[in-house]
Structure formats: C-alpha cells, structure tokens
Design a protein around this motif. Structure first.
Motif, short mmCIF file in Angstrom:
data_model
loop_
_atom_site.label_atom_id
_atom_site.label_comp_id
_atom_site.label_asym_id
_atom_site.label_seq_id
_atom_site.Cartn_x
_atom_site.Cartn_y
_atom_site.Cartn_z
N PRO A 29 44.88 37.27 -39.76
CA PRO A 29 43.76 36.67 -40.61
C PRO A 29 42.77 35.81 -40.05
O PRO A 29 41.75 35.23 -40.91
CB PRO A 29 44.71 35.60 -41.44
N TRP A 30 42.75 35.47 -38.62
CA TRP A 30 41.63 34.49 -37.99
C TRP A 30 41.10 34.97 -37.17
O TRP A 30 41.92 35.93 -36.09
CB TRP A 30 42.64 33.27 -37.64
N CYS A 31 39.82 34.83 -36.70
CA CYS A 31 38.87 35.58 -35.83
C CYS A 31 38.16 34.63 -35.22
O CYS A 31 37.66 33.57 -35.64
CB CYS A 31 38.13 36.51 -36.58
N VAL A 32 38.00 34.81 -33.95
CA VAL A 32 37.16 34.15 -33.11
C VAL A 32 35.59 34.80 -33.05
O VAL A 32 35.67 35.87 -33.22
CB VAL A 32 37.23 33.97 -31.59
N GLN A 33 34.66 34.00 -33.81
CA GLN A 33 33.60 34.63 -34.24
C GLN A 33 32.35 33.86 -33.42
O GLN A 33 32.33 32.45 -33.36
CB GLN A 33 33.29 34.67 -35.55
N GLY A 34 31.33 34.74 -33.07
CA GLY A 34 30.14 33.98 -32.41
C GLY A 34 29.42 34.81 -31.29
O GLY A 34 29.82 36.15 -31.24
N ARG A 35 28.69 34.33 -30.50
CA ARG A 35 27.79 35.13 -29.33
C ARG A 35 28.86 35.76 -28.39
O ARG A 35 29.91 34.99 -27.88
CB ARG A 35 27.11 34.12 -28.49
N GLY A 36 28.77 36.85 -28.36
CA GLY A 36 29.62 37.41 -27.18
C GLY A 36 30.82 38.24 -27.80
O GLY A 36 31.20 39.18 -27.09
N VAL A 37 31.16 37.94 -29.05
CA VAL A 37 32.24 38.70 -29.62
C VAL A 37 31.92 39.39 -30.88
O VAL A 37 32.82 40.31 -31.43
CB VAL A 37 33.43 37.63 -30.10
N GLY A 38 30.56 39.43 -31.30
CA GLY A 38 30.34 39.97 -32.51
C GLY A 38 31.01 39.73 -33.83
O GLY A 38 31.58 38.57 -33.99
N GLN A 46 47.40 34.80 -35.48
CA GLN A 46 47.97 34.79 -36.68
C GLN A 46 47.88 33.25 -37.43
O GLN A 46 48.11 33.16 -38.74
CB GLN A 46 49.39 34.80 -36.36
N THR A 47 47.52 32.30 -36.61
CA THR A 47 47.16 30.98 -37.32
C THR A 47 45.78 30.31 -36.57
O THR A 47 45.33 31.00 -35.88
CB THR A 47 48.31 29.96 -36.80
N ARG A 48 45.54 29.48 -37.76
CA ARG A 48 44.11 28.89 -37.48
C ARG A 48 44.20 28.03 -36.06
O ARG A 48 43.35 28.03 -35.27
CB ARG A 48 43.83 27.87 -38.51
N ALA A 49 45.32 27.31 -35.97
CA ALA A 49 45.34 26.66 -34.57
C ALA A 49 45.61 27.36 -33.61
O ALA A 49 45.00 27.12 -32.35
CB ALA A 49 47.08 25.98 -34.51
N SER A 54 42.00 29.28 -28.75
CA SER A 54 41.10 30.10 -28.08
C SER A 54 39.83 29.94 -28.07
O SER A 54 38.84 30.08 -27.08
CB SER A 54 41.49 31.45 -28.56
N ALA A 55 39.05 29.21 -29.02
CA ALA A 55 37.56 28.89 -29.20
C ALA A 55 37.11 27.80 -28.47
O ALA A 55 36.03 27.49 -28.19
CB ALA A 55 37.36 28.78 -30.86
N SER A 56 38.16 26.92 -28.05
CA SER A 56 37.81 25.84 -27.44
C SER A 56 37.12 25.81 -26.18
O SER A 56 37.53 26.58 -25.26
CB SER A 56 39.22 24.94 -27.43
N CYS A 62 35.93 29.50 -35.48
CA CYS A 62 37.05 30.37 -35.85
C CYS A 62 36.65 30.70 -37.49
O CYS A 62 36.26 29.82 -38.28
CB CYS A 62 38.49 29.58 -36.07
N GLY A 63 36.92 31.85 -38.10
CA GLY A 63 36.64 32.35 -39.43
C GLY A 63 37.70 33.30 -39.67
O GLY A 63 38.46 33.73 -38.95
N VAL A 64 37.69 33.32 -41.15
CA VAL A 64 38.76 34.24 -41.76
C VAL A 64 38.30 35.73 -41.58
O VAL A 64 37.22 36.02 -41.47
CB VAL A 64 38.71 34.04 -43.10
N ASN A 65 39.26 36.51 -41.15
CA ASN A 65 39.10 38.00 -40.89
C ASN A 65 38.51 38.51 -42.40
O ASN A 65 39.50 38.65 -43.26
CB ASN A 65 40.31 38.47 -40.26
N PRO A 66 37.43 39.14 -42.43
CA PRO A 66 37.20 39.69 -43.60
C PRO A 66 37.97 40.95 -44.13
O PRO A 66 38.07 41.09 -45.31
CB PRO A 66 35.78 39.94 -43.49
#
Length: 81
Positions: A29-38, A46-49, A54-56, A62-66
């Motif tokens: 349900p959670w994705c790291v999104q931004g430059r370099g990962v598309g 599995q969790t937002r935490a 990982s995004a730190s 972090c966004g919801v997986n569409p």
C-alpha cells in the motif's frame, strides 16, 4: 552415475524456479515516490512508517500505491451489488 545425478539436480532446480514470481508482483500500500524512482515509485512498504524510514534523507515522499488503492476500491464496489 555422476551425469544422471547432475541431470536430476538440474531438473529439480529448473522446476523449482518455474513457480517463482517477481518480487515486485505484490502491490504493497505504500510507495516511495519522487526523483529517481518514477511513478508509482518503489512500492514495497507495508506500513507508512517503513516508507518514511526509507524515504528519510533521500528527497522523496511517501504516497499511497495507486494500484493497491484502486484495486481495493473496485473490490468494494463489486461487493455492494
């Protein structure tokens, strides 16, 4: 004797790999999104935490997986009728 043993081991090895699915086949349900990962991004959390950890320090969010979000929405819609 050695050749038949090798053939047996190779046969079982290939048969075992036939049922392997790719690691990205599961939509968490959670994705790291931004430059370099598309987009939708790196969706293996599995969790937002977990996603935030990982995004730190990476200049990503972090966004919801569409795929997971819309998949759940469709299932709920079908259950109503």
């Amino acid at each position: 004797m050695r050749t038949s043993l090798l053939l047996t081991v190779l046969t079982y090895g290939v048969a075992g790999l036939a049922n392997v699915t790719p690691a990205g086949a599961r939509d968490y349900p959670w994705c790291v999104q931004g430059r370099g990962v598309g987009y939708p991004g790196d969706c293996m959390y599995q969790t937002r935490a977990q996603c935030l950890a990982s995004a730190s320090g990476r200049n990503v969010i972090c966004g919801v997986n569409p795929r997971a979000a819309f998949g759940q929405q469709r299932r709920g819609y079908r259950d109503r009728y």
